[in-house]
Design an enzyme around this catalytic site. Sequence first.
Site, PDB file in Angstrom:
ATOM      1  N   VAL A   1      24.100 -20.003 -27.536  1.00 31.67           N
ATOM      2  CA  VAL A   1      23.486 -18.685 -27.517  1.00 31.67           C
ATOM      3  C   VAL A   1      23.578 -17.996 -26.169  1.00 31.67           C
ATOM      4  CG1 VAL A   1      21.883 -19.015 -29.425  1.00 31.67           C
ATOM      5  CG2 VAL A   1      21.220 -19.743 -27.143  1.00 31.67           C
TER       6      VAL A   1
ATOM      7  N   THR B   1      26.070 -19.559 -14.922  1.00 31.37           N
ATOM      8  CA  THR B   1      26.953 -20.258 -14.005  1.00 31.37           C
ATOM      9  C   THR B   1      26.742 -21.765 -14.085  1.00 31.37           C
ATOM     10  OG1 THR B   1      26.086 -18.541 -12.585  1.00 31.37           O
ATOM     11  CG2 THR B   1      27.921 -19.821 -11.748  1.00 31.37           C
TER      12      THR B   1
ATOM     13  N   ASP C   1      10.084 -15.682  -9.537  1.00 30.83           N
ATOM     14  CA  ASP C   1      11.055 -14.850 -10.245  1.00 30.83           C
ATOM     15  C   ASP C   1      10.440 -14.230 -11.497  1.00 30.83           C
ATOM     16  OD1 ASP C   1      13.413 -13.533 -10.609  1.00 30.83           O
ATOM     17  OD2 ASP C   1      14.450 -15.199 -11.574  1.00 30.83           O
TER      18      ASP C   1
END
Lengths: 280, 370
Positions: free
Chosen positions: B21, B25, B137
Amino acid sequence: MSRRLYPLASLEQIQNSPSRQDGIPAELEEDLRAYGCKLIHQAGILLKQKQVAVATAQILFQRFWFVTSMKQFGIGDVGMGALYLASKLEECPLRMRDLINVYDLLLQRAAHSLKPEGKEFKYTPMSYFGNTFYDLKDALVVAEMQLLKRLGFDVHVVLPYGTLVNYMRLLDLTGREDAVSRAWGYLNDALQTPVYASYPVQTIVSAAILLATRHLGIPLPSTPPNCWWDLFDAEWEDVWAVCGYIMRLYRERSLEDRRQVIGMLTKKDVRRWLEENAPS
Amino acid sequence: MDAVEKANLERQKRWAKERKVGEGTYAVVYQGREVGTGRKVAIKKIKVGAMKDGLDMSAIREVKYLRELEHQNVISLLDVFSSKTNLNLVLEWLETDLEMIIKNHSLVFLPADIKSWIAMTLRGLEFCHRNFILHRDLKPNNLLIAADGQLKIADFGLARDFADPGYKMTCQVITRWYRPPELLFGCRYYSTAVDMWSVGCIFAELMLRTPYLPGESDMDQLKTIFRALGTPTEEEWPGHTKLPDYVPVGQFTKSSMRDLFTAATADCLNLLSKFFIYEPRKRISARDALHHPYFFALPNPTHPSKLPKISTQPSSRTLEEVDGNVDLDSPGPAVKAPAPVPNRLKRKLSSVSSNQDGRETYARRLDFSQ
């Protein structure tokens, strides 16, 4: 009892470790563990790595041998992998090439110490793109992955230093600098024994305090029902056993014993030793 | 084969990969199932062989922190196993994320919905912070939404613990639009306040339906922030001019939040402004935010199962229910925001694949690139 965040070896793993199942005597395994940890420590110092990463590496290394035999992986490779992994875990990653160079130096120095005496040790650096580098690099990547895999990806380590400071405060010993630094030293030396993988931190810290205070002749309440270690949820038998592990590190070893250990850094060496010493 | 290998093989057999899906990297994500129960899961395969430096830091961080954290509003790591040279993380399967929901303009948000999402975000984050973990993040596409509507904080690839006060950390974290000014000024000692700024940005974005502070470069990000919130004075933020990468970016006066967030209540604006306090030490904490009057005032937060979600059926809500928070006819936010031109908006680090027949196929994002 509070919940523990870090895994400890089971009784079965301690009584019959994988290396022992493969025929490596208990005492030899203990010496090999200690030597592997010494190499980690030396590498850490040469790399100016933080002590938290070095200590974490040593604890992961000790845990590893409760699930894996030294016939399968060498203490040199696994030690290198443990330091590499621990450095990532503690957010101070090492450059692969730096670590490999340092381990190469340590391994060469070990090999040199086995040679007949007389010659001074001189390090021969590896070539930048040579096979030595790529072999060590492969070994490093494999060791890192195997450590994670075999420890079930559970890499939580609790270091004892904060606990020691708290306990020393509670015992009102912070004024005794000699006692504090001595206990601290025992904690660091204990990293070369399997105790961090088999006893809870409070027991190990209590053992370090016990050794330090007894060596310096500092009296602490030690007659039941008033025993200071009860305060820290540590059992006397366990504390005493940890003291035993630590003190055994300092015993005299014959030259042969020491050479034998240095000569068993790789799994190949271990396998050769097992063949030579196979019970007939 | 020794006991460890056997155990690993057992674990590997528990999970079946079905289809790919998404790919990043450092990892490939598969949809999969638990063989025994048929439960849907996401399997994140970390490529090890391809890497120069052994296992990637973000994979290690993710394993380390998710192993420790267990909370309703944090994604759960179900299992880890290795196959040949690869590391596989088995995570719970989550249908969509907050970014997809914000971007889907056929959905209408009620103030109660926004309250519910922000409350869930804060609960998950408060748990992380209580356990001394910074996420570093936070952004809408890292807030995943489960089938039952629960919001879960995901992607701990940049997370780290902050038990050591005064330990130098990198300032190159957090996707730019959600990055607080102290990091943009190169501050190397920071704490939970950095995540709180990101929560503020997400909160604003939920109301505006467009990113609140979309800077085009790090420099522009500072300008964008100051244009919206005013250039900080020495009084508002003591010492900020001494930060390592401090550069004066011009004087801007604070624009009124009231004008931009037209539908917000006074409580709501008050909380929002506390997420955007310049002085990091004064910025509201996750814990205090959860105790803010905003969460105790009416309307009550929507139950997770009743939150708007992306589906093939058109919204079952009647217009009467919509209380003017959003202008239904306009495709964009109903605010006088100095909104950037939409097609210039390129969200960094995202790769959403959507087909236009109304149903969004959603690929789990792999943010390993920072």
